[in-house]
Design a protein around this motif. Sequence first.
Motif, PDB file in Angstrom:
ATOM      1  N   MET A  21      51.609  13.747  15.986  1.00  0.00           N
ATOM      2  CA  MET A  21      51.820  14.808  16.593  1.00  0.00           C
ATOM      3  C   MET A  21      51.476  14.706  17.886  1.00  0.00           C
ATOM      4  N   GLY A  50      45.773  25.036  11.130  1.00  0.00           N
ATOM      5  CA  GLY A  50      44.885  23.590  11.121  1.00  0.00           C
ATOM      6  C   GLY A  50      43.582  23.360  11.623  1.00  0.00           C
ATOM      7  N   ASP A  98      39.388  17.245   2.549  1.00  0.00           N
ATOM      8  CA  ASP A  98      41.350  17.689   2.133  1.00  0.00           C
ATOM      9  C   ASP A  98      41.153  18.027   0.528  1.00  0.00           C
ATOM     10  N   LYS A 140      46.832  20.839   8.858  1.00  0.00           N
ATOM     11  CA  LYS A 140      46.306  19.724   9.250  1.00  0.00           C
ATOM     12  C   LYS A 140      45.180  19.639   9.708  1.00  0.00           C
ATOM     13  N   ARG A 166      45.783  14.391   6.225  1.00  0.00           N
ATOM     14  CA  ARG A 166      46.036  15.445   6.706  1.00  0.00           C
ATOM     15  C   ARG A 166      45.411  15.775   8.231  1.00  0.00           C
ATOM     16  N   ALA A 207      45.142  13.874  11.750  1.00  0.00           N
ATOM     17  CA  ALA A 207      45.995  14.726  12.133  1.00  0.00           C
ATOM     18  C   ALA A 207      46.846  13.969  13.864  1.00  0.00           C
TER      19      ALA A 207
END
Length: 288
Positions: A1, A88, A104, A122, A145, A147
């Motif tokens: 990312m 996110g 998560d 994310k 997830r 990031a």
Amino acid sequence: MNARSWLFAPGDSERKMEKATASVADIVIFDLEDAVADAEKAKARGMVAAFLTAHGKNRARLWVRINPIQGPYALADLAAIMPAAPGGIMLPKPRGRADAELLDHYLTAFEAAAGITPGITKVMLLVTETPESMLATGSYAGVPRVAAMSWGAEDLATALGAIDNRNEAGYEFTYELARSLCLVGAATAGVPAIETIHGDFKDEAGLRKRAAAVRRAGYRGMLAIHPAQIEPINEAFTPSAQEQAAAQEIVDLFAANPTAGTIGYKGAMLDRPHLDRAQAVLALAGRR
């Protein structure tokens, strides 16, 4: 990312959310935690959800900082905002891997209920805000997830009973350690490390100096509290034309000598780690 600038906006102020969204920040974070008093949290959840719904085309860059997962507000935060599909979630005060894995699981359930693509939401972790979290910064590798990772000094100072966390030169040792542990933990997890805020938004020179220093150390972006901080942050975390040219020269040199382990270059000897760093510079600039 690859996101350089992460701008906070209070979730109980539509005006500030609008202003942040209109900025050139790579990511905007609507805050339901520290920026919102307990009595206003329910109202703020509704405001953030409505704002996300009204700004669907920008949704990928619109994130939300929820409250700590071990506290009384996180599930209510997620129940309110997930139907509006934020890009996110920022998770404050995770105590270790188990908290990130629990988030998560929650997100998977909320995505399913809202008809959102599974796994698309994310997560950024603020990994040094509690004493136990300082000891768990390397525990997040492979957690779905995740990031990005960032750190914080204020909550940690409070938890440690500190009177202050700074000296004349900058942060005290414990908080510099937090910065280092975040960087090492992010590298272990294979995600970018994002520097914490520069509290004086009028101190552009100090912001630029600090951003340049942490980028040299390995950080790839920075949190912001005011739109005026965004352009300096974006510039600091974008390799200059001179940096890109030097990196390209090193990459080309190794490409011309594919069997060489070391190559002489401007009076120094370069080896494969130098090539890797040059390639990383070009990747950060979007050239690889």
